[in-house]
Scaffold this active site. Structure first.
Site, PDB file in Angstrom:
ATOM      1  N   ASP A  48     -42.867  42.236  26.791  1.00  0.00           N
ATOM      2  CA  ASP A  48     -43.411  40.899  26.551  1.00  0.00           C
ATOM      3  C   ASP A  48     -43.352  40.565  25.063  1.00  0.00           C
ATOM      4  O   ASP A  48     -43.900  41.302  24.240  1.00  0.00           O
ATOM      5  CB  ASP A  48     -44.865  40.846  27.039  1.00  0.00           C
ATOM      6  N   TYR A  53     -44.075  35.574  17.572  1.00  0.00           N
ATOM      7  CA  TYR A  53     -44.256  36.947  17.108  1.00  0.00           C
ATOM      8  C   TYR A  53     -43.224  37.297  16.035  1.00  0.00           C
ATOM      9  O   TYR A  53     -43.421  38.251  15.279  1.00  0.00           O
ATOM     10  CB  TYR A  53     -44.126  37.954  18.248  1.00  0.00           C
ATOM     11  N   LYS A  78     -41.975  33.259  25.076  1.00  0.00           N
ATOM     12  CA  LYS A  78     -42.869  32.107  25.228  1.00  0.00           C
ATOM     13  C   LYS A  78     -42.500  30.950  24.311  1.00  0.00           C
ATOM     14  O   LYS A  78     -41.966  31.149  23.215  1.00  0.00           O
ATOM     15  CB  LYS A  78     -44.317  32.538  24.924  1.00  0.00           C
ATOM     16  N   HIS A 111     -46.998  28.969  25.751  1.00  0.00           N
ATOM     17  CA  HIS A 111     -47.880  29.937  25.101  1.00  0.00           C
ATOM     18  C   HIS A 111     -49.338  29.467  25.050  1.00  0.00           C
ATOM     19  O   HIS A 111     -50.260  30.251  25.308  1.00  0.00           O
ATOM     20  CB  HIS A 111     -47.357  30.207  23.688  1.00  0.00           C
TER      21      HIS A 111
END
Length: 283
Positions: A48, A53, A78, A111
């Site tokens: 994931d 990120y 996401k 998200h």
């Protein structure tokens, strides 16, 4: 008995491994790449990540270098908050695929439901982004679509315009915040719940109740909490960059918590941190 290779079947018919490896705060570059490689070596097949990120490229490199056939992996990323429109979401999907070096995603999620930039029209913004995600689904770029951090009113709003309903809701979920209202709603709708931060904050490791249960099973507190998540029917997404912890966090299938122990853990609600309100986040 479940194993790390056990799957749930999503309501769209696709399968998802019962444990995933989270990469939030895994720094881009060698740290993230080696963490994902360690996870794949330990037996995880569900990874994931997210655009925000900043480590999609590193995750993609780890996947490629692992040599594991693509069809045996389940990869999620996401849509970030600045891209809640049809055109931006369409572009964002393509950019994530490129960074990951993949032809398709197994799961793509919105998200957050109510970003600050869209706060006065979040319903329309989500509907527009979702339309782009549905097109990606139809074209084969994405196998399944879902959401993250959505509460009941966010899901109800999306249901009004969606042709395909979300199959997953990934939320902050652990013994300290069990989010019972949204969990109940999702279960009634056949939406699988993924648990991010399944170990909560560091405070959860200080709780005496968990220490006692862990000792009884010859396991760590982390393993007990992750096992609780599995027995609740959630998909926990533990994150670590330490190989020994990564391996430990998937060694959950050789013990079972009793009904009494599950009840003791349920009683820890509110003792070690709770989720942020998605309607009040400042990003």
């Amino acid at each position: 008995m479940m194993t790390e290779q056990t799957y749930y079947t999503l309501k769209d018919g696709n399968r998802i491994p019962v444990v995933g490896f989270g990469t939030w705060q895994a720094e881009s570059g060698e740290i993230a790449k080696q963490a994902v490689k360690s996870a794949l070596e330990a037996g995880y097949r569900h990874i994931d990540t997210a655009m925000i990120y900043g480590n999609e490229e590193s995750v993609g490199e780890a996947i490629k270098e692992s040599g594991i056939p693509r069809e045996r992996l389940f990869i999620t990323t996401k849509l970030w908050n600045k891209d809640h429109s049809y055109d931006k979401a369409k572009l964002a999907i393509d950019e994530s695929l490129e960074r990951l070096g993949l032809d398709y995603l197994d799961l793509y999620l919105i998200h957050w439901p109510n970003p600050v930039d869209y706060r006065d029209h979040w319903q329309e913004a989500n509907a527009s982004a979702w339309k782009a995600m549905e097109e990606a689904l139809n074209s084969g770029k994405v196998k399944s679509i879902g959401v993250s951090n959505f509460l009941t009113h966010h899901l109800k709003a999306l249901e009004e315009t969606a042709s395909f309903q979300p199959v997953v809701n990934q939320i902050y979920l652990n013994p300290s915040d069990q989010q019972q209202e949204i969990v109940s709603y999702c279960k009634n709708k056949g939406i699988l719940l993924e648990a991010y931060s399944p170990l909560g904050t560091g405070d959860i490791f200080k709780l005496d109740e968990l220490e006692e249960i862990a000792k009884a099973h010859g396991k760590t507190v982390a393993q007990v909490v992750l096992r609780w998540s599995l027995q609740k029917g959630f998909v926990p997404l533990p994150k670590s960059v330490t190989p020994s912890r990564i391996k430990e966090n998937i060694e959950l299938f050789d013990f079972e918590l009793s009904e009494f122990e599950m009840g003791l853990i349920d009683a820890l609600q509110g003792k070690a941190g709770q989720a942020r309100n998605p309607d009040e986040v400042n990003f």
